[in-house]
Each structure stands twice: as structure tokens, then as C-alpha cells.
Enzyme design. Structure first.
Site, mmCIF file in Angstrom:
data_model
loop_
_atom_site.group_PDB
_atom_site.id
_atom_site.type_symbol
_atom_site.label_atom_id
_atom_site.label_comp_id
_atom_site.label_asym_id
_atom_site.label_seq_id
_atom_site.Cartn_x
_atom_site.Cartn_y
_atom_site.Cartn_z
ATOM 1 N N ASP A 160 0.795 -1.244 0.000
ATOM 2 C CA ASP A 160 0.000 0.000 0.000
ATOM 3 C C ASP A 160 0.822 1.287 0.000
ATOM 4 O OD1 ASP A 160 -1.868 -1.995 0.299
ATOM 5 O OD2 ASP A 160 -2.453 -1.448 2.330
ATOM 6 N N LYS A 221 -7.174 -4.054 -2.969
ATOM 7 C CA LYS A 221 -7.805 -4.749 -1.860
ATOM 8 C C LYS A 221 -8.598 -3.778 -0.997
ATOM 9 C CE LYS A 221 -3.749 -4.504 1.247
ATOM 10 N NZ LYS A 221 -4.302 -3.760 2.390
ATOM 11 N N CYS A 254 -1.982 -2.614 8.265
ATOM 12 C CA CYS A 254 -1.817 -3.590 7.187
ATOM 13 C C CYS A 254 -0.549 -4.431 7.340
ATOM 14 C CB CYS A 254 -1.833 -2.878 5.839
ATOM 15 S SG CYS A 254 -3.398 -2.034 5.494
#
Length: 337
Positions: A160, A221, A254
Site C-alpha cells: 500500500d 484490496k 496492514c
């Protein structure tokens, strides 16, 4: 480079038969846990609720046979149809203990043998014909590799690193710089790279400074963890994966959730401290401390790259040396590990 749409969905437990009925369909590798000679992993979902136990007691309605199912410190009586084999015993274990099983472990079914006065591995072709006692035993997890990395058993996860995070993440420019070094090293050493983007429709794509040339997968995602079905499928295509080098944002969300899921699947995780950050340095610091206590390795980009070549005579050493000649940025991350 392959981009795929996120298609993850929650696994739902099958409807196990009660007392009688057909056993669960076997797959090519040998069924739910695999054959005794080559056990397979259980379905992947720790939160899957087990079905209610079928039958019980000492009566045998409809040709059923009483069986005592043992797991860990528990022992629960139930019944199975006369002639039930391995697959139906597995179904019964799942219905009785599914909420207590680590679905990522491998197991073996054992039968109590009166002649030996102890448990033995379930004989091949075994069928229940009389009252008996069976137990489910988790196989031992392989001993730690103590952090050793080799290119052939390693995958890089870039998590990310997106444009909308730029103004919010502390020292974002520094972790971009270090992330780019890692991806250069991966290309040189032929290490597969998996990249995710959190809700790219709203948060944008991976920043332009990160060169995604040659990566195995770029996946959007919404789940915080990178461990999605598409990622697991990609890992399954790479033989001998033992270690994941993980970096990106945010450390306490994450990165942390990805690391914990990977460790739960028996994969060793190396988090690159100088390539991961959060909006809050407190969140980052406590996440790294927590992860280190669980056995996850917190390290640096230079340590990772030099460990992967391991020897100055490695044919790619000079190229890796050129990447690290200039030291990684000594940012405020240093005092917040």
C-alpha cells in the site's frame, strides 16, 4: 506484471452430515487433511463455526457406531455410521472441534489400539466397525530457520505505498526511497514481488517513484491484510517459499495484520524497519515491539540485501553493492523502532 481485481470472500464452513450421509468429497491430494501418508491443511478460517455434534451416547440408531473423539485435553463421545472411513472421521472432528483447531496446521488421525495399549496412526483403509477411540494430533511446526534468507525461498511484499498516503505518513519520502532499493534488489536477484493497493479508487495507485517493472502481482484490496486468496494462489505457484520480506504502510494496521497471518501459515516474516511507517510514531513503535515479541524479525533494508547475497563472491554482489553504496536515509524512524 499482472494486475487482478480483488475477489476475496469469507470462507464458509460446509454443512457436515449428521450421523449418516456421504462423506466430504476428496480432492486430488487426499481430502480435508490428506491421506495419512501425506496430510493436507485444514480449511483456512480460524473463525469458522463448527457444526453441532452428530448423535452421542452408547446407543447405535440406524447402524451407527459409538466413537470417542479426542483432541488436546478434550474427549467427546459421538457416533458415526457403520463402515465410516477416514473422510467421515475428519468431518466429525471438524464438527466437534472446528472452533478450536488451528486451520493452518497439519494433523494426523490416530486410533487407540488395545493390543499396544497406545495410539497408532490410523491404518490405511480403516473403517469403523465397532466401538473405538480416535484422536486428532497436530504435527509439529518446523523449527525456526533463525532468520536465514535465500533468494530461492523468499518473496517480497510491498504493502500500500500509495499517493494519498504521502502527506499523512511520517517520513513517507524516506520509506519510498528504501522501498525502491528493495525492489531493485529483488529484480537483480530474481525474487518475486507482490504489491497491494488499499482501495485504489479512493487512495490512488502506487506512487510513481516505486518502479513496479517485473513484479509478479499488483492487487487492489479492501481487507487490511495482504493475505488474500489471490495472494495465496500466487504463493502456491512459487515452489519452496519459506520467507516473506514485508514493507510499506501502515505498520500498525496492514503490515501488522499481514505479518501475523503469514506467521500463522508457517511463513517466516522479515519486516523492514526503514521501509515501513505509520501516521503515528507511537502506533509504529508499539506495533514493531509487538511483532518482534511474536518471533517476527524486524530488520533493515541493507541487512536484507546483504543476507540474500551472503558472499562477496556472489555473482550479483557488485550490483547489490551499488544499491547500498549510499546509506539509507537516517530519518526520525531510527529512534522510533
Amino acid at each position: 506484471m499482472v494486475r487482478r481485481r480483488s475477489g476475496s470472500r469469507d470462507w464458509e464452513p460446509p454443512a457436515w452430515p449428521r450421523g449418516g450421509g456421504a462423506s466430504r468429497r476428496s480432492n486430488s491430494s487426499g481430502g480435508a487433511l490428506g491421506r495419512r501418508e501425506a496430510p493436507e491443511r485444514l480449511p483456512v478460517n480460524m473463525a469458522a463455526a463448527a457444526a453441532s455434534p452428530a448423535g452421542g451416547g452408547s446407543c447405535c440408531p440406524g447402524g451407527s457406531v459409538p466413537v470417542l473423539f479426542c483432541f488436546s485435553v478434550f474427549a467427546r463421545p459421538s457416533t458415526v455410521p457403520h463402515g465410516a472411513g477416514y473422510e467421515l472421521l475428519i468431518q466429525k472432528f471438524l464438527s466437534l472441534y472446528g472452533d478450536q483447531l488451528d486451520m493452518h496446521r497439519k494433523f494426523v488421525v490416530q486410533l487407540f489400539a488395545e493390543e499396544w495399549s497406545q495410539y497408532i496412526d490410523l491404518p490405511k483403509g480403516f473403517q469403523v466397525s465397532e466401538r473405538c477411540k480416535v484422536r486428532l494430533v497436530p504435527l509439529q511446526i518446523q523449527l525456526t530457520t533463525l532468520g536465514n534468507l535465500t533468494p530461492s525461498s523468499t518473496v517480497f511484499f510491498c504493502c500500500d505505498m500509495q499517493e494519498r498516503f504521502r502527506p499523512a505518513i511520517k517520513y513517507f519520502g524516506d520509506i519510498i526511497s528504501v522501498g525502491q532499493r528493495l525492489l531493485q534488489g529483488a529484480r537483480i536477484l530474481g525474487i518475486p514481488v507482490i504489491v497491494t493497493e488499499q482501495y485504489p479508487k479512493g487512495l490512488g495507485s502506487t506512487v510513481q517513484e516505486i518502479d513496479l517493472t517485473g513484479v509478479k502481482l499488483v492487487l487492489p484490496k479492501t481487507k487490511f491484510s495482504m493475505v488474500l486468496p489471490e495472494v495465496e494462489a500466487a504463493l502456491a505457484e512459487i515452489p519452496g517459499v519459506r520467507s516473506v520480506v514485508l514493507f510499506g504502510v501502515e505498520t500498525h494496521v496492514c503490515i501488522q495484520q499481514t505479518a501475523l497471518e503469514l506467521v500463522g501459515r508457517g511463513i517466516e516474516v522479515h519486516i523492514v524497519a526503514d521501509a515501513t511507517s505509520s501516521r503515528s510514531m507511537m502506533d509504529r513503535m508499539f506495533a514493531l515491539e509487538r511483532l518482534a515479541r511474536t518471533g517476527i524479525i524486524v530488520t533493515t533494508s541493507e541487512a536484507i540485501l546483504l543476507q540474500l547475497v551472503a558472499d562477496k563472491d556472489h555473482p550479483k554482489f557488485k550490483e547489490i553493492q551499488n544499491i547500498i553504496k549510499a546509506s539509507a536515509p537516517e530519518s526520525g524512524l531510527l529512534s522510533k523502532v
